[in-house]
Design an enzyme around this catalytic site. Structure first.
Site, PDB file in Angstrom:
ATOM      1  N   ASP A 427       1.033  -1.104  -0.023  1.00 39.12           N
ATOM      2  CA  ASP A 427       0.136  -0.208   0.049  1.00 39.12           C
ATOM      3  C   ASP A 427       0.876   1.131  -0.053  1.00 39.12           C
ATOM      4  O   ASP A 427       2.145   1.138   0.069  1.00 39.12           O
ATOM      5  CB  ASP A 427      -0.894   0.029   1.331  1.00 39.12           C
ATOM      6  CG  ASP A 427      -1.853   1.243   1.244  1.00 39.12           C
ATOM      7  OD1 ASP A 427      -2.288   1.630   0.335  1.00 39.12           O
ATOM      8  OD2 ASP A 427      -2.041   1.445   2.611  1.00 39.12           O
ATOM      9  N   THR A 429      -0.546   4.685   1.286  1.00 41.47           N
ATOM     10  CA  THR A 429      -0.536   5.732   2.368  1.00 41.47           C
ATOM     11  C   THR A 429      -0.457   5.008   3.733  1.00 41.47           C
ATOM     12  O   THR A 429      -1.242   4.108   3.608  1.00 41.47           O
ATOM     13  CB  THR A 429      -2.111   6.591   2.173  1.00 41.47           C
ATOM     14  OG1 THR A 429      -2.244   7.019   0.945  1.00 41.47           O
ATOM     15  CG2 THR A 429      -2.094   7.408   3.317  1.00 41.47           C
ATOM     16  N   GLU A 538      -9.208  14.295   7.510  1.00 43.77           N
ATOM     17  CA  GLU A 538     -10.144  14.746   8.011  1.00 43.77           C
ATOM     18  C   GLU A 538      -9.542  15.785   9.055  1.00 43.77           C
ATOM     19  O   GLU A 538      -9.876  16.893   9.209  1.00 43.77           O
ATOM     20  CB  GLU A 538     -11.291  14.104   8.833  1.00 43.77           C
ATOM     21  CG  GLU A 538     -12.188  13.601   7.615  1.00 43.77           C
ATOM     22  CD  GLU A 538     -13.388  12.950   8.325  1.00 43.77           C
ATOM     23  OE1 GLU A 538     -14.576  12.884   7.573  1.00 43.77           O
ATOM     24  OE2 GLU A 538     -13.536  12.615   9.334  1.00 43.77           O
ATOM     25  N   PHE A 579     -19.006   8.363   4.541  1.00 46.30           N
ATOM     26  CA  PHE A 579     -18.129   8.040   3.400  1.00 46.30           C
ATOM     27  C   PHE A 579     -18.450   6.261   3.568  1.00 46.30           C
ATOM     28  O   PHE A 579     -18.366   5.576   4.329  1.00 46.30           O
ATOM     29  CB  PHE A 579     -16.614   8.305   3.793  1.00 46.30           C
ATOM     30  CG  PHE A 579     -15.581   7.564   2.634  1.00 46.30           C
ATOM     31  CD1 PHE A 579     -15.642   8.760   1.460  1.00 46.30           C
ATOM     32  CD2 PHE A 579     -15.095   6.541   2.612  1.00 46.30           C
ATOM     33  CE1 PHE A 579     -14.676   8.195   0.619  1.00 46.30           C
ATOM     34  CE2 PHE A 579     -14.373   6.209   1.777  1.00 46.30           C
ATOM     35  CZ  PHE A 579     -14.007   6.919   0.475  1.00 46.30           C
ATOM     36  N   GLY A 718      -5.015   3.713  -3.715  1.00 43.73           N
ATOM     37  CA  GLY A 718      -6.328   4.305  -3.979  1.00 43.73           C
ATOM     38  C   GLY A 718      -6.320   5.714  -4.511  1.00 43.73           C
ATOM     39  O   GLY A 718      -7.204   6.224  -4.696  1.00 43.73           O
ATOM     40  N   ASP A 719      -5.042   6.324  -4.440  1.00 46.82           N
ATOM     41  CA  ASP A 719      -4.790   7.827  -4.837  1.00 46.82           C
ATOM     42  C   ASP A 719      -4.642   7.916  -6.436  1.00 46.82           C
ATOM     43  O   ASP A 719      -4.753   7.066  -7.108  1.00 46.82           O
ATOM     44  CB  ASP A 719      -3.200   7.975  -4.196  1.00 46.82           C
ATOM     45  CG  ASP A 719      -3.438   8.243  -2.726  1.00 46.82           C
ATOM     46  OD1 ASP A 719      -4.710   8.540  -2.329  1.00 46.82           O
ATOM     47  OD2 ASP A 719      -2.345   8.431  -2.351  1.00 46.82           O
ATOM     48  N   ARG A 819      -6.005   4.293  -7.894  1.00 45.31           N
ATOM     49  CA  ARG A 819      -7.451   4.166  -7.635  1.00 45.31           C
ATOM     50  C   ARG A 819      -8.084   2.751  -7.896  1.00 45.31           C
ATOM     51  O   ARG A 819      -9.084   2.557  -8.308  1.00 45.31           O
ATOM     52  CB  ARG A 819      -7.840   4.821  -9.190  1.00 45.31           C
ATOM     53  CG  ARG A 819      -7.756   6.299  -9.157  1.00 45.31           C
ATOM     54  CD  ARG A 819      -8.405   7.152  -8.175  1.00 45.31           C
ATOM     55  NE  ARG A 819      -8.377   8.495  -8.421  1.00 45.31           N
ATOM     56  CZ  ARG A 819      -8.800   9.357  -7.563  1.00 45.31           C
ATOM     57  NH1 ARG A 819      -9.154   8.977  -6.572  1.00 45.31           N
ATOM     58  NH2 ARG A 819      -9.089  10.505  -7.977  1.00 45.31           N
ATOM     59  N   LYS A 825      -7.119  -4.929  -4.736  1.00 50.77           N
ATOM     60  CA  LYS A 825      -5.817  -5.433  -4.267  1.00 50.77           C
ATOM     61  C   LYS A 825      -5.708  -6.802  -3.924  1.00 50.77           C
ATOM     62  O   LYS A 825      -4.660  -7.392  -4.538  1.00 50.77           O
ATOM     63  CB  LYS A 825      -5.519  -4.510  -3.067  1.00 50.77           C
ATOM     64  CG  LYS A 825      -5.711  -3.187  -2.971  1.00 50.77           C
ATOM     65  CD  LYS A 825      -5.073  -2.180  -1.916  1.00 50.77           C
ATOM     66  CE  LYS A 825      -4.996  -0.734  -2.054  1.00 50.77           C
ATOM     67  NZ  LYS A 825      -4.846  -0.370  -0.767  1.00 50.77           N
ATOM     68  N   ASP A 849      -6.539  -2.539   3.655  1.00 51.62           N
ATOM     69  CA  ASP A 849      -5.373  -3.753   3.183  1.00 51.62           C
ATOM     70  C   ASP A 849      -5.724  -4.979   3.738  1.00 51.62           C
ATOM     71  O   ASP A 849      -4.759  -5.852   3.425  1.00 51.62           O
ATOM     72  CB  ASP A 849      -4.119  -2.997   3.830  1.00 51.62           C
ATOM     73  CG  ASP A 849      -3.649  -1.806   3.014  1.00 51.62           C
ATOM     74  OD1 ASP A 849      -4.212  -1.317   1.839  1.00 51.62           O
ATOM     75  OD2 ASP A 849      -3.513  -0.788   3.635  1.00 51.62           O
TER      76      ASP A 849
END
EC number: 7.6.2.1
Length: 1076
Positions: A427, A429, A538, A579, A718-719, A819, A825, A849
């Site tokens: 991963d 992040t 956040e 979310f 996912g970025d 993305r 994954k 993950d």
């Protein structure tokens, strides 16, 4: 356009307080009915409610220990094999060892393992007893003094009882909050015992119950879903008297094991107790896997079994041949008497004819050669792995000094797999980056506020927030701000740009799940606000809003208080759409002080641009997209902020649908998602944000070392693609001399065409790379990187295009997937496991993950900012990504070499021993007479020679740590199976046969002592006696394993003598320049 913070804003709807639904929905058949304050009715027959709050984590009881423990141990086929031999040895015609002695090896192993299991289970029993006997405060509603609490043991708490918990106390069960010491009904909870997250989370009591006395709660009816594993989900309703149903969700329940923080007290009703609590339902223990080396060892076990059958067959045939050739002498032969003359008349003594004698000889040979399959090998491997894990956890080079997190070994049986990893799936992040988000820049309504001139350290916003006591409220984290934007908020708030900026920062402060916590500082006139939240993104956005003068001060389930540029304002929270991975956004319905109702939305750009108002200014949209692209190119994480004004009719329709969905016990999540999708439409863009997530220490060097070791590193994130590429350059995953193949397709046909075009291009580059390598010019190697996005993977993984993706990806040096969803994954890892025999490793830090970690051969969790879900699902856990280098290149290499050598060593040791007995059989008239004491023979491998092999498995080091780290290419033997393979096994067997033959012929030295008389059988007798004496001495004192270890010690001694030259050589040579 007017901002909701502006006093001149138009009033569109009167302020509507949060209200319960007036629409009832049908309850599912399995819904639970709980009567508040009445545990008897709540636990009535047929309710399905647990009867006890006692927990039990032990595996055994006094009655089940013996049968269950034996069942678990005999799941190993080798144990069944040795049990069958011991049972057959009880037949008189087959007795080789003593009947009791036949059970000694297996019994020793079973007893030692049972003692270990019993001790571990006893420790669990003690922990359970201490937990069940803790005291809880219960409010009895049917007594004269209902406000007085009664102390009960945790195991005595029942469903439906009211439980009162004080500050810093642990919750005894899962309970729905009904009231707290906070007037707003808020309670702060720490879930570190549940999911490892240390940050505080806010849970709320409903406004309708928060102000009621305990007596008024009697008779309330709570309907909830049955117990399940989801610690983040809960669906229920509560009815107070004849009133409407009040919806309850995840923010209204607190779970067993959590602690109440910063709240004087909290009262709740017990809904799940004992083994039905979510923490116990999730108590599945560490993952169980089997190493590849142990799996391949079964192949050699089968080969050994075949060899043993051949040897036994030869012995059986030779026995029949000998009996037939001496059939006339069997009655009187000194060492073989067929007739028993001690009886009158004489009778046949243990002779059953040639056929049965052949069968008995075959079976007795199996007993004689049973050590061919070493029973002690399994125990030796477990002991070695246990000590290897202990030494890995004590390795200071893998201890994160900032947090004190050491390596955790959660799976003790796959240590050697660390030395054979070919693919690493990582991963981004929190794994490659620190996951400590810092707000960097913002684009508001098409204007980029990023002039690069930050405030000086310590400077605060123009209008500092003032607390209730007159003290200044200052955010704990200082964020650099843009002077141009500050000036706009200070002097131009009435302009159109200023109103857009006000709505933008109001959205950052209001649309989140962050909890403000006011703490004291060294200055009595200043209070610090610490924002606690589950998402670092956040937290960064709320700190940024506070830096610009929008300070979130107070938050409850019904309202929030924000200091807007020095003016304290109260906003009503009418609804919150959290979310989810499908929508990729969240939204909040807020009633502003001017009574207008607004829907604030934030999310990923792809999810936000698809719900824009078609009449929205396209120039602003294009400018925002351009700014997002620029932010992503800098490696920043981006979010898009939007807003929509709700009219009175729209709000009423939304409220009706929202209340109906939130009070449903069946499919509530899907219903709420549908409501959110309908509301999140026709959005106007307010702006975008750029947040920096810095690389962890040592990540570029770690990735470079792994690639030099021959390990392929794939990054799955996912970025956005631009962000992922930028981070790829920063961590040296990508380089300027790489040829990049980028595939972004949104249909099956385009995906197929892109793959068909990319595969030939990659093959040409691979051929060029091969010619370059043959030419010896490594600096000119052609490196290929594949960059692919989530939508493309969706079409590939769901169709027959997987083979094309596999061919393309395995030809590339680097693969970067952006993305991607969590299941994608896991799908990529499964794709590689299904189509290759190479070992895979997944590493990540978040709940997204977990599926990837569990799918890989080896899963590693990072103890980071996103909780411990990844750690709890992993085989190993560590503090940072850089520790992967010593774990794989050092400990992985050592463990693979140790276990591989130890397995072959056990095969060699037992084979020499068995072959010596086999050759001896031909010198004893194929009588299967064992020259070794029966106890010594049975305990040869299990006890007498076990310690040297275990020491090899624990401490053997073929290369030093410094050498392995300086030359990552030395990891290659594990990738090529050089320390354990079929060829080595065959050589070991040939070596053992040769050595056993040499040892057997040594008995010819008896000729030196005068054994030359061949007449009357004296030569044959003396030769057997001399050989037996030599074999006994050899087995008791010298032992072949000692000779082998002595040979290894000589090798290690030479290495140690040469190690003095190692440091000067390494200091004068740059290891990065070495190719071998």
């Amino acid at each position: 356009m007017q901002s909701c913070c502006s006093p001149s804003s138009k009033l569109s709807l009167p302020l509507l307080p949060p209200m319960a639904s007036t629409t009832t929905t049908a309850d599912p058949q399995d819904a639970r009915l709980i009567f508040v304050g009445d545990p008897v009715r709540s636990a009535s027959p047929g309710s399905g409610v647990g009867a006890s709050n006692a927990i039990r984590t032990t595996k055994y009881s006094l009655l089940t220990f013996v049968p269950r423990n034996l069942f678990e141990q005999f799941r190993r086929v080798a144990y069944i094999y040795f049990l069958a031999l011991a049972l057959l040895n009880q037949i008189p015609q087959l007795t080789v060892f003593g009947r009791q002695a036949a059970f000694v090896p297996l019994g020793t192993v079973l007893v030692l393992t049972a003692i270990k299991d019993a001790y571990e289970d006893y420790q669990r029993h003690r922990s359970d007893t201490a937990e069940n006997n803790r005291l809880a405060a219960v409010l009895p509603l049917h007594r004269p003094q209902a406000t007085a609490t009664v102390k009960k043991k945790w195991k005595e708490v029942r469903v439906g009882e009211l439980v009162r918990v004080e500050a810093n106390e642990t919750l005894p069960c899962d309970m729905v909050l009904l009231a707290t010491s906070d007037p707003t009904g808020a309670a702060y909870v720490q879930t570190i015992n549940l999911d490892g997250e240390s940050n505080l989370k806010t849970r709320y009591a409903k406004v309708q119950t928060a102000t009621l006395d305990p007596e008024a709660l009697a008779g309330a009816i709570l309907r909830c879903e049955p117990p399940d594993l989801n610690i983040y989900g809960f669906q229920a309703t509560i009815e107070l008297g004849d009133g409407p149903r009040i919806p309850l969700g995840p923010t209204n329940i607190v779970l067993r094991g959590c602690e109440i923080k910063n709240t004087s007290w909290a009262v709740g009703v017990a809904v799940y107790i004992g083994m039905e609590t979510k923490v116990m339902l999730n108590n599945s223990g560490a993952p169980s896997k089997r190493s590849r080396l142990e799996t391949r060892m079964n192949r050699e076990i089968i080969v050994l079994a075949v060899i043993m059958i051949v040897l036994c067959s030869v012995i059986a045939i030779c026995t029949v041949t000998w009996l037939h050739s001496n059939r006339d002498k069997l009655d009187t032969l000194p060492f073989y008497r067929r007739m028993d003359y001690s009886k009158v008349p004489p009778r046949v003594y243990l002779y059953n004819g040639l056929g049965l004698e052949m069968l008995f000889a075959f079976l007795k040979s199996i007993f004689n050669f049973q050590n061919f399959i070493p029973i002690s090998l399994y125990i030796s491997m477990e002991m070695s792995r246990l000590m290897q894990s202990f030494m890995m956890t004590r390795d200071k080079s893998m201890c994160h000094e900032a947090t004190g997190n050491k390596l955790q070994c959660r799976a003790l049986n796959i240590n050697e797999d660390l030395g054979q990893i070919k693919y690493v799936f990582s991963d981004k992040t929190g794994t490659l980056t620190e996951n400590k988000m810092v707000f960097q820049c913002a684009s508001i309504y098409g204007v980029d506020y990023n002039d690069g001139v930050p405030l000086s350290p310590g400077e605060i916003a123009p209008h500092p927030a003032i607390g209730v006591g007159g003290e200044v409220l200052r955010p704990k984290v200082i964020v650099d701000t843009d002077r141009k934007l500050l000036r706009l908020l200070e002097t131009g708030r009435d302009t159109e740009a200023g109103l857009h900026a006000l709505d933008f920062f109001l959205a950052l402060a209001a649309c989140n799940t962050v909890v403000p916590q006011v703490v004291d500082t060294s200055d009595s006139g200043v209070k610090s606000i610490d924002y606690q939240g589950e998402s670092p993104d956040e937290q960064a956005l709320v700190y940024a809003a506070a830096a610009y003068g929008f300070v979130l001060i107070e938050k409850s389930s019904a309202h929030i208080t924000i200091d807007v540029l020095g003016e304290r304002q109260r906003f009503e929270v009418l609804g919150l759409h959290e979310f989810d991975s499908d929508r990729k956004r969240m939204s909040a319905v807020i009633c502003c002080p001017d009574k207008s109702i607004k829907l604030f939305v934030k999310g990923a750009d792809s999810a936000m641009f698809s719900i824009l108002d078609k009449s929205f200014d396209s120039e602003i949209t294009q400018a925002t997209e351009m700014h997002l692209h620029a932010y992503s190119s800098l490696g920043l994480r981006t979010l898009v902020i939007g807003m929509r004004d709700l009219s009175g009719t729209e709000f009423e329709n939304w409220k009706l649908s929202y209340d109906k969905a939130s009070t449903s016990l069946a499919g509530r999540a899907d219903l709420l998602r549908d409501v959110a999708i309908k509301a999140e439409s026709d959005i106007r863009i307010l702006g975008a944000t750029g947040i920096e997530d810095k690389l962890q220490q040592g990540v570029p060097e770690a990735i470079e070392s792994l690639r030099e070791a021959g390990i392929k590193v794939w990054v799955l994130t996912g970025d956005k693609q631009e962000t992922a590429i930028s981070i790829g350059y920063s961590c040296k995953l990508l380089s300027d001399n790489m040829t990049k193949i980028i595939i972004n397709s949104h249909s099956k046909e385009s995906c197929k065409q892109s793959l068909e075009d990319a595969i030939p291009n990659c093959n040409q580059l691979t051929k060029l790379r091969t010619r370059t390598e043959e030419g010896g010019n490594d600096s000119a190697r052609v490196l290929v990187a594949l960059i692919i996005d989530g939508p493309t993977l969706f079409h590939i993984l769901e169709t027959e295009l997987e083979d094309e993706l596999y061919r393309l990806a395995t030809s590339c040096d680097v693969v970067l997937c952006c993305r991607v969803a969590p299941l994608q994954k896991a799908g990529i890892v499964a794709l590689m496991k299904k189509r290759t025999n190479e070992m895979t490793l997944s590493i990540g830090d978040g709940a997204n993950d977990v599926s990837m970690i569990q799918m890989a051969d080896v899963g590693i969790g990072i103890s980071g900012q996103e909780g411990r879900q990844a750690v709890m699902a992993s085989d190993f856990a560590m503090g940072q990504f850089r520790f992967l280098v010593p774990l794989l290149l050092v400990h992985g290499h050592w463990n693979y070499q140790r276990i591989g050598y130890m397995i072959l060593y056990n095969f060699y040791r037992n084979a020499v021993f068995v072959f010596m007995i086999y050759w001896y059989t031909f010198f004893s008239a194929v009588s299967l007479m064992n020259p070794i004491n029966e106890i010594s023979g049975l305990l040869f491998s299990a006890v007498y020679t076990a310690l040297p092999t275990v020491m090899v498995g624990i401490y053997d080091q073929d290369l030093s740590r410094r050498t392995l780290l300086a030359y990552p290419q030395l990891y290659g033997p594990g990738l090529r199976d050089e320390h354990y393979n079929l060829k080595l096994f065959i050589l070991i067997m040939m070596d053992s046969i040769w050595q056993s033959l040499v040892m057997v012929e040594l008995d010819s030295t008896c000729d030196l002592f005068g054994c030359h008389n061949h007449s009357n059988g004296l030569y044959y007798r003396d030769r057997c006696i001399a050989f037996s004496t030599w074999l006994l001495v050899f087995a008791a004192y010298i032992r072949p394993d000692d000779i082998q270890i002595a040979r290894e010690i000589e090798k290690f001694t030479k290495q140690n003598n040469d190690s003095a030259l190692e440091a000067p050589l390494q200091s004068s040579t740059d290891p990065q320049q070495e190719n071998t």
